[in-house]
Design a protein around this motif. Structure first.
Motif, short mmCIF file in Angstrom:
data_model
loop_
_atom_site.label_atom_id
_atom_site.label_comp_id
_atom_site.label_asym_id
_atom_site.label_seq_id
_atom_site.Cartn_x
_atom_site.Cartn_y
_atom_site.Cartn_z
N ASP A 284 47.09 48.18 36.31
CA ASP A 284 46.99 46.73 36.45
C ASP A 284 46.06 46.14 35.39
OD1 ASP A 284 48.16 46.06 39.46
OD2 ASP A 284 47.28 48.05 39.30
N ILE A 285 44.97 46.84 35.13
CA ILE A 285 44.00 46.36 34.13
C ILE A 285 44.63 46.25 32.76
CG2 ILE A 285 41.90 47.07 32.88
CD1 ILE A 285 40.87 48.16 35.56
N LEU A 286 45.62 47.09 32.47
CA LEU A 286 46.29 47.08 31.16
C LEU A 286 47.41 46.05 31.07
CD1 LEU A 286 46.44 50.92 30.44
CD2 LEU A 286 44.97 49.22 29.32
N GLU A 287 47.65 45.30 32.15
CA GLU A 287 48.63 44.23 32.07
C GLU A 287 48.11 43.12 31.16
OE1 GLU A 287 51.60 43.85 33.15
OE2 GLU A 287 51.83 45.56 34.50
N VAL A 288 48.95 42.65 30.25
CA VAL A 288 48.52 41.62 29.30
C VAL A 288 48.09 40.36 30.05
CG1 VAL A 288 49.24 40.15 27.38
CG2 VAL A 288 49.97 42.55 27.47
N ARG A 289 48.88 39.95 31.02
CA ARG A 289 48.55 38.78 31.83
C ARG A 289 48.18 39.25 33.23
NH1 ARG A 289 53.57 34.70 30.16
NH2 ARG A 289 53.05 34.55 27.93
N GLN A 290 46.90 39.28 33.46
CA GLN A 290 46.41 39.78 34.74
C GLN A 290 45.29 38.89 35.25
OE1 GLN A 290 46.47 41.09 37.85
NE2 GLN A 290 47.20 42.98 36.85
N ASP A 291 45.48 38.36 36.44
CA ASP A 291 44.44 37.56 37.11
C ASP A 291 43.50 38.56 37.78
OD1 ASP A 291 42.89 36.09 38.91
OD2 ASP A 291 44.47 34.61 39.25
N MET A 292 42.37 38.85 37.14
CA MET A 292 41.49 39.89 37.63
C MET A 292 40.90 39.56 39.00
SD MET A 292 41.38 42.69 35.95
CE MET A 292 39.85 43.43 36.55
N ASP A 293 40.57 38.30 39.24
CA ASP A 293 40.00 37.94 40.54
C ASP A 293 40.99 38.21 41.66
OD1 ASP A 293 37.56 37.17 39.46
OD2 ASP A 293 38.22 35.11 39.13
N ARG A 294 42.24 37.82 41.44
CA ARG A 294 43.27 38.05 42.46
C ARG A 294 43.51 39.56 42.62
NH1 ARG A 294 48.86 38.66 42.41
NH2 ARG A 294 49.92 37.98 44.32
N PHE A 295 43.57 40.27 41.52
CA PHE A 295 43.78 41.71 41.59
C PHE A 295 42.65 42.39 42.37
CE2 PHE A 295 42.07 45.57 39.48
CZ PHE A 295 42.95 46.50 40.03
N LEU A 296 41.42 42.03 42.09
CA LEU A 296 40.29 42.67 42.75
C LEU A 296 40.24 42.33 44.24
CD1 LEU A 296 37.57 42.26 39.99
CD2 LEU A 296 38.69 44.38 40.73
N ASP A 297 40.69 41.14 44.61
CA ASP A 297 40.76 40.80 46.04
C ASP A 297 41.79 41.69 46.74
OD1 ASP A 297 38.82 38.88 45.79
OD2 ASP A 297 40.22 37.19 45.66
N ARG A 298 42.92 41.95 46.08
CA ARG A 298 43.94 42.84 46.67
C ARG A 298 43.39 44.27 46.76
NH1 ARG A 298 47.10 40.76 42.67
NH2 ARG A 298 47.76 42.83 41.93
N TYR A 299 42.67 44.68 45.74
CA TYR A 299 42.07 46.01 45.76
C TYR A 299 41.09 46.14 46.94
CZ TYR A 299 39.38 50.08 44.28
OH TYR A 299 38.74 51.30 44.25
N GLU A 300 40.27 45.12 47.15
CA GLU A 300 39.33 45.16 48.27
C GLU A 300 40.06 45.23 49.60
OE1 GLU A 300 35.45 42.78 50.09
OE2 GLU A 300 36.24 42.26 48.11
N ALA A 301 41.18 44.49 49.72
CA ALA A 301 41.95 44.54 50.95
C ALA A 301 42.49 45.96 51.20
CB ALA A 301 43.10 43.54 50.88
N ALA A 302 42.89 46.63 50.13
CA ALA A 302 43.38 48.00 50.26
C ALA A 302 42.27 48.93 50.73
CB ALA A 302 43.94 48.48 48.93
#
Length: 281
Positions: A84-102
């Motif tokens: 996910d971090i290597l995605e060119v267009r990545q909303d890091m805040d949204r990604f990290l919130d999903r990671y925390e939910a996991a």
């Protein structure tokens, strides 16, 4: 039935870089090594590895997390986010919130959870923005370890200076090689307080490369690995599309992992030949 270790994630956990054709998906990896050592101390240990290379967080959450929890494991290792971090267009805040939910879902299972920071891999200057994303990811992982002190064990991969040595990395510079996976297994077993028989031999003096050799190596690395990787992303395909989890059904490592894989291949061959009766024996 014994205790159970379940590994969840992407190529890091699948074992990419530690190549072995005698095992599922052609790799071994640190998780296999950890499971094997746990079973040497106690043969009743079971092991499942659901990780598949190139998987992003959302698919890992959809395909692996509930499946892992349903197995009622004692230990779950969870690493996700590198792709996910290597995605060119990545909303890091949204990604990290999903990671925390996991992580919250895993922690609620009651199992001991192994969480990993991401290593600060040396990269070409053009890729520095991705390093900053990794730093942000690591900060959140550490926060989550503090949030769940009774259930989460932090594997602070980022802090282990030995991985600055290129001899622990595969040719793609993104995955650990056999030596890197072995060292990772040793450190994880130590964090678990588990007895083990693994040894890590000193690497000796590193090869010194001149400035021109370093530039040539980086150019070849970009050509062979980085550009094809981003090309696959643009086409919406991954190296894991045709793969299945290596050990989807828990096994007893003490019974021999290579032996069990050979048995699996034999059963699959019989089924393909139409020998259903032989497969069921």
């Amino acid at each position: 039935m014994g205790r159970l270790f379940v590994a969840v994630g992407d190529s890091f956990t699948e074992g990419v870089g530690d190549w072995d054709r005698r095992l599922p998906n052609g790799v071994r990896g640190w998780a296999d090594r950890v499971a094997k050592q746990l079973s040497k101390a106690d043969p009743s240990w079971r092991y499942a590895n659901l990780a598949i290379r190139s998987r992003r967080l959302d698919r890992i959450m959809d395909e692996q997390i509930d499946a892992a929890i349903a197995l009622n494991p004692d230990i779950i290792s969870f690493y996700a986010g590198g792709n996910d971090i290597l995605e060119v267009r990545q909303d890091m805040d949204r990604f990290l919130d999903r990671y925390e939910a996991a992580v919250d879902r895993l922690a609620a299972s009651g199992a001991q959870i192994l969480l990993f920071t991401g290593f600060d891999i040396p990269v070409h200057p053009a890729l520095v923005p991705f390093k900053r994303r990794n730093w942000k990811f690591n900060d959140r992982v550490r926060e989550l370890a503090r949030k769940h002190p009774d259930t989460v064990t932090l594997v602070d991969y980022w802090a282990w200076d030995i991985y600055h040595d290129q001899r622990l990395w595969d040719i793609d510079k993104l995955h650990m090689n056999r030596a890197g996976h072995r060292y990772m297994a040793i450190r994880i077993l130590e964090l678990l307080g588990a007895q083990h028989q693994l040894e890590f031999r000193p690497l000796g003096d590193a090869q010194r490369l001149g400035p021109l050799q370093l530039v040539q190596r980086d150019i070849e690395w970009m050509r062979q690995w980085v550009l094809p990787m981003f090309g696959r992303r643009l086409r919406g395909i991954t190296l894991g599309d045709s793969l299945k989890p290596r050990w989807e059904t828990p096994i007893y490592p003490a019974k021999g992992m290579k032996k069990q894989f050979r048995r699996r291949l034999g059963a699959a061959a019989e089924l393909q030949n139409g020998d259903v009766e032989g497969y069921l024996r």
